[in-house]
Motif scaffolding. Sequence first.
Motif, PDB file in Angstrom:
ATOM      1  N   ALA A 194      84.726  70.106  25.774  1.00  0.00           N
ATOM      2  CA  ALA A 194      83.327  70.258  26.187  1.00  0.00           C
ATOM      3  C   ALA A 194      82.396  70.003  25.007  1.00  0.00           C
ATOM      4  O   ALA A 194      81.340  69.373  25.160  1.00  0.00           O
ATOM      5  CB  ALA A 194      83.106  71.660  26.755  1.00  0.00           C
ATOM      6  N   GLU A 195      82.780  70.472  23.836  1.00  0.00           N
ATOM      7  CA  GLU A 195      81.972  70.232  22.638  1.00  0.00           C
ATOM      8  C   GLU A 195      81.868  68.742  22.320  1.00  0.00           C
ATOM      9  O   GLU A 195      80.854  68.280  21.800  1.00  0.00           O
ATOM     10  CB  GLU A 195      82.578  70.967  21.438  1.00  0.00           C
ATOM     11  CG  GLU A 195      82.473  72.476  21.509  1.00  0.00           C
ATOM     12  CD  GLU A 195      83.220  73.171  20.397  1.00  0.00           C
ATOM     13  OE1 GLU A 195      83.003  74.376  20.204  1.00  0.00           O
ATOM     14  OE2 GLU A 195      84.054  72.516  19.720  1.00  0.00           O
ATOM     15  N   LEU A 196      82.921  68.001  22.666  1.00  0.00           N
ATOM     16  CA  LEU A 196      82.936  66.559  22.393  1.00  0.00           C
ATOM     17  C   LEU A 196      82.252  65.743  23.488  1.00  0.00           C
ATOM     18  O   LEU A 196      82.084  64.536  23.336  1.00  0.00           O
ATOM     19  CB  LEU A 196      84.379  66.080  22.218  1.00  0.00           C
ATOM     20  CG  LEU A 196      85.105  66.603  20.965  1.00  0.00           C
ATOM     21  CD1 LEU A 196      86.583  66.219  21.004  1.00  0.00           C
ATOM     22  CD2 LEU A 196      84.450  66.066  19.700  1.00  0.00           C
ATOM     23  N   GLY A 197      81.888  66.401  24.603  1.00  0.00           N
ATOM     24  CA  GLY A 197      81.132  65.685  25.622  1.00  0.00           C
ATOM     25  C   GLY A 197      81.823  65.475  26.947  1.00  0.00           C
ATOM     26  O   GLY A 197      81.414  64.609  27.727  1.00  0.00           O
ATOM     27  N   LEU A 198      82.865  66.261  27.255  1.00  0.00           N
ATOM     28  CA  LEU A 198      83.563  66.121  28.535  1.00  0.00           C
ATOM     29  C   LEU A 198      83.325  67.346  29.401  1.00  0.00           C
ATOM     30  O   LEU A 198      83.516  68.475  28.957  1.00  0.00           O
ATOM     31  CB  LEU A 198      85.064  65.920  28.316  1.00  0.00           C
ATOM     32  CG  LEU A 198      85.911  65.682  29.578  1.00  0.00           C
ATOM     33  CD1 LEU A 198      87.064  64.721  29.265  1.00  0.00           C
ATOM     34  CD2 LEU A 198      86.481  66.986  30.139  1.00  0.00           C
TER      35      LEU A 198
ATOM     36  N   LYS B 119      75.530  68.920  29.014  1.00  0.00           N
ATOM     37  CA  LYS B 119      75.105  67.644  28.438  1.00  0.00           C
ATOM     38  C   LYS B 119      76.310  66.737  28.123  1.00  0.00           C
ATOM     39  O   LYS B 119      76.495  66.276  27.012  1.00  0.00           O
ATOM     40  CB  LYS B 119      74.290  67.871  27.161  1.00  0.00           C
ATOM     41  CG  LYS B 119      73.028  68.680  27.391  1.00  0.00           C
ATOM     42  CD  LYS B 119      72.064  67.909  28.283  1.00  0.00           C
ATOM     43  CE  LYS B 119      70.731  68.648  28.428  1.00  0.00           C
ATOM     44  NZ  LYS B 119      70.554  69.307  29.702  1.00  0.00           N
ATOM     45  N   PRO B 120      77.149  66.462  29.138  1.00  0.00           N
ATOM     46  CA  PRO B 120      78.331  65.636  28.896  1.00  0.00           C
ATOM     47  C   PRO B 120      77.994  64.162  28.763  1.00  0.00           C
ATOM     48  O   PRO B 120      76.954  63.689  29.230  1.00  0.00           O
ATOM     49  CB  PRO B 120      79.182  65.870  30.150  1.00  0.00           C
ATOM     50  CG  PRO B 120      78.149  66.094  31.220  1.00  0.00           C
ATOM     51  CD  PRO B 120      77.048  66.867  30.550  1.00  0.00           C
ATOM     52  N   ARG B 121      78.930  63.435  28.148  1.00  0.00           N
ATOM     53  CA  ARG B 121      78.872  61.975  28.140  1.00  0.00           C
ATOM     54  C   ARG B 121      79.873  61.399  29.124  1.00  0.00           C
ATOM     55  O   ARG B 121      79.772  60.250  29.532  1.00  0.00           O
ATOM     56  CB  ARG B 121      79.146  61.445  26.731  1.00  0.00           C
ATOM     57  CG  ARG B 121      78.028  61.734  25.741  1.00  0.00           C
ATOM     58  CD  ARG B 121      78.258  61.002  24.435  1.00  0.00           C
ATOM     59  NE  ARG B 121      79.307  61.625  23.645  1.00  0.00           N
ATOM     60  CZ  ARG B 121      79.878  61.049  22.586  1.00  0.00           C
ATOM     61  NH1 ARG B 121      79.524  59.827  22.215  1.00  0.00           N
ATOM     62  NH2 ARG B 121      80.812  61.688  21.908  1.00  0.00           N
ATOM     63  N   ILE B 122      80.871  62.214  29.490  1.00  0.00           N
ATOM     64  CA  ILE B 122      81.836  61.808  30.508  1.00  0.00           C
ATOM     65  C   ILE B 122      82.050  62.980  31.458  1.00  0.00           C
ATOM     66  O   ILE B 122      82.173  64.126  31.030  1.00  0.00           O
ATOM     67  CB  ILE B 122      83.169  61.336  29.879  1.00  0.00           C
ATOM     68  CG1 ILE B 122      84.164  60.924  30.976  1.00  0.00           C
ATOM     69  CG2 ILE B 122      83.775  62.397  28.971  1.00  0.00           C
ATOM     70  CD1 ILE B 122      85.376  60.203  30.451  1.00  0.00           C
ATOM     71  N   LEU B 123      82.058  62.684  32.759  1.00  0.00           N
ATOM     72  CA  LEU B 123      82.161  63.709  33.786  1.00  0.00           C
ATOM     73  C   LEU B 123      83.359  63.416  34.679  1.00  0.00           C
ATOM     74  O   LEU B 123      83.462  62.326  35.251  1.00  0.00           O
ATOM     75  CB  LEU B 123      80.875  63.730  34.621  1.00  0.00           C
ATOM     76  CG  LEU B 123      80.778  64.732  35.764  1.00  0.00           C
ATOM     77  CD1 LEU B 123      80.875  66.160  35.254  1.00  0.00           C
ATOM     78  CD2 LEU B 123      79.467  64.523  36.533  1.00  0.00           C
ATOM     79  N   LEU B 124      84.266  64.391  34.794  1.00  0.00           N
ATOM     80  CA  LEU B 124      85.420  64.275  35.679  1.00  0.00           C
ATOM     81  C   LEU B 124      85.115  65.025  36.974  1.00  0.00           C
ATOM     82  O   LEU B 124      84.778  66.214  36.941  1.00  0.00           O
ATOM     83  CB  LEU B 124      86.677  64.880  35.030  1.00  0.00           C
ATOM     84  CG  LEU B 124      87.069  64.417  33.627  1.00  0.00           C
ATOM     85  CD1 LEU B 124      88.415  65.033  33.230  1.00  0.00           C
ATOM     86  CD2 LEU B 124      87.137  62.899  33.534  1.00  0.00           C
ATOM     87  N   LEU B 125      85.236  64.356  38.097  1.00  0.00           N
ATOM     88  CA  LEU B 125      84.975  64.952  39.398  1.00  0.00           C
ATOM     89  C   LEU B 125      86.258  64.938  40.222  1.00  0.00           C
ATOM     90  O   LEU B 125      86.757  63.875  40.581  1.00  0.00           O
ATOM     91  CB  LEU B 125      83.878  64.178  40.138  1.00  0.00           C
ATOM     92  CG  LEU B 125      82.520  64.057  39.428  1.00  0.00           C
ATOM     93  CD1 LEU B 125      81.583  63.165  40.259  1.00  0.00           C
ATOM     94  CD2 LEU B 125      81.900  65.420  39.206  1.00  0.00           C
TER      95      LEU B 125
END
Length: 253
Positions: A76-80, A169-175
């Motif tokens: 999450a800290e890295l943007g996921l 504030k992610p850069r990649i989102l897994l749904l």
Amino acid sequence: MTSLSVDELGIDFGGVRAVDGVSFSAPDAGVTAIIGPNGAGKTTLFNMISGIYRPARGTVRLFGEDVTGEPPFRLAELGLSRTFQNLQIFFQMTALENVMVGNHLGESHNVLRHLLPLPSAFREDWRAREAARTELAHVGLEGIAKRVAGSLSYGELKRLEIARALAAKPRILLLDEPAAGCNAVETEALSALIRRLAGEGLSIVLVEHDMAMVMSLADRVIVLDQGRLIADGPPEAVRSDPSVRAAYLGAEV
């Protein structure tokens, strides 16, 4: 640039190879869909990528950094960020409070500061509330901030989960199966939201059973069967792939 790269990923459960040698990548923006029959290993793959399971084999790279086996908070800290197939909502909290939970990376973790009535703590809470309102509006739920989550419709709850994921504030989102259990109207609303988020530059990787939704949304489709990757390409190419038709329909290749 590649936001997510998976190389020869695998995991076993009780001697059964649930995921075996899966490799793919997802770009910085756009929609990558992962499909396959029930039991193909899709959610297990998601769980390894998001740090819930530690892979037995292979590597996961996020924005070029090897994050294999890293815990979810580090990713999450890295943007996921991710959502889950089954709703993970706090039903007794308001919609606003649910989204505020996703803002934990933007808050201080000084216990004393929050126990004492310090002005800085009040300012931080105000900022968190405003950020949560922004994300509710982002997903089309601006009018339900004060409503208890348990009173919302199923489609609203699905969008609420996405709003909470966006709060980090992610850069990649897994749904993981965002349209599962939704009716046609709710599915179309979710599709429009996902399309808009991808257009804003977010990299989205989704697992979904609704093939009409996948084919209308995805820039690229990854197909799993019995834990292995059997197809990877544009939607139309995957749709006509004999191995994909065999996996779904049982036809001979």
